[in-house]
Scaffold this motif. Structure first.
Motif, mmCIF file in Angstrom:
data_model
loop_
_atom_site.group_PDB
_atom_site.id
_atom_site.type_symbol
_atom_site.label_atom_id
_atom_site.label_comp_id
_atom_site.label_asym_id
_atom_site.label_seq_id
_atom_site.Cartn_x
_atom_site.Cartn_y
_atom_site.Cartn_z
ATOM 1 N N SER A 4 0.807 -1.225 0.000
ATOM 2 C CA SER A 4 0.000 0.000 0.000
ATOM 3 C C SER A 4 0.837 1.272 0.000
ATOM 4 N N ILE A 5 2.165 1.141 -0.010
ATOM 5 C CA ILE A 5 3.041 2.315 -0.016
ATOM 6 C C ILE A 5 2.950 3.005 -1.376
ATOM 7 N N LEU A 6 2.635 4.300 -1.339
ATOM 8 C CA LEU A 6 2.542 5.114 -2.547
ATOM 9 C C LEU A 6 3.413 6.350 -2.389
ATOM 10 N N LYS A 7 3.985 6.802 -3.488
ATOM 11 C CA LYS A 7 4.787 8.025 -3.518
ATOM 12 C C LYS A 7 5.846 8.048 -2.402
ATOM 13 N N PRO A 8 6.685 7.017 -2.343
ATOM 14 C CA PRO A 8 7.697 6.992 -1.275
ATOM 15 C C PRO A 8 8.830 7.980 -1.506
ATOM 16 N N ASP A 9 9.275 8.587 -0.437
ATOM 17 C CA ASP A 9 10.505 9.381 -0.419
ATOM 18 C C ASP A 9 11.516 8.567 0.367
ATOM 19 N N ALA A 10 12.654 8.292 -0.223
ATOM 20 C CA ALA A 10 13.653 7.434 0.410
ATOM 21 C C ALA A 10 14.502 8.195 1.418
ATOM 22 N N ASN A 11 14.947 7.464 2.422
ATOM 23 C CA ASN A 11 15.974 7.996 3.313
ATOM 24 C C ASN A 11 17.298 8.010 2.559
ATOM 25 N N ASP A 12 18.211 8.881 2.975
ATOM 26 C CA ASP A 12 19.521 8.970 2.325
ATOM 27 C C ASP A 12 20.441 7.902 2.935
ATOM 28 N N LEU A 13 20.255 6.684 2.460
ATOM 29 C CA LEU A 13 21.000 5.544 3.002
ATOM 30 C C LEU A 13 22.499 5.678 2.767
ATOM 31 N N LEU A 14 22.886 6.130 1.577
ATOM 32 C CA LEU A 14 24.320 6.276 1.294
ATOM 33 C C LEU A 14 24.984 7.261 2.247
ATOM 34 N N ALA A 15 24.321 8.366 2.520
ATOM 35 C CA ALA A 15 24.892 9.345 3.446
ATOM 36 C C ALA A 15 25.056 8.730 4.832
ATOM 37 N N LEU A 16 24.061 7.952 5.269
ATOM 38 C CA LEU A 16 24.172 7.334 6.596
ATOM 39 C C LEU A 16 25.323 6.339 6.643
#
Length: 175
Positions: free
Chosen positions: A92-104
């Motif tokens: 049901s996830i729509l229009k996701p904005d990702a966390n900045d995994l590479l930065a972390l």
């Protein structure tokens, strides 16, 4: 057409000792209501990690659970920072904005592996972390969610046991 409510995840639980980062997709309704990672008591996450760490987690208050994880070099976060979603299902996830995994991951000097809790986290997170795949193990795990009933708890535990090699005795553990 009405839009689904926008849901926002939690900040990462990591420190400089984090050797294993476990990424979910986006906290479900019970977790969001509790303000805790894996706050749904039917979610097997804490039971699965008990087997990996060989240490009781379920009976502990939430803050102590997190302290045990950090003592073992385990961090938590989610691939999705926020998204529209009705209910708790990843489908049901729509229009996701990702966390900045590479930065972390760049801020975690001891990080050796990233484990994805479920297919959605693995699919989205693997793409985001592809530039770091040459130096990090990327591990897809079956979801700990009660919605993922295709595997028994024992089958999930067998798959999750691969995490013990990331946290083995040869690694530097600070107790």
């Amino acid at each position: 057409m009405t839009t689904s409510p926008r849901k926002r995840g939690f900040p990462p639980v990591v420190d400089a000792r984090t050797r294993l980062l476990i990424l979910g997709s986006l906290p479900g309704e019970a977790s969001l209501a509790a303000g805790e990672y894996y706050g749904n008591p039917r979610n097997a996450f804490w039971r699965l990690l008990e087997g990996v760490l060989d240490e009781a987690l379920v009976p502990l208050p939430y803050a102590e659970r997190l302290a045990v994880l950090q003592r073992h070099g385990v961090g938590l976060w989610d691939v999705v920072a926020e998204a529209e979603r009705r209910g708790s299902l990843d489908s049901s996830i729509l229009k996701p904005d990702a966390n900045d995994l590479l930065a972390l991951v760049e801020t975690l000097p001891a990080l050796r592996a990233v484990a994805f809790n479920g297919g959605t986290a693995a699919r989205l997170g693997s793409r985001l972390l592809a530039p770091a795949a040459d130096r990090l193990a990327l591990i897809a795990l079956p979801s700990s969610s009660p919605a993922h009933a295709a595997r028994s708890l024992a089958q999930k535990a067998a798959a999750w046991s691969v995490l013990t090699s990331v946290l083995d005795a040869r690694s530097t553990r600070s107790d």
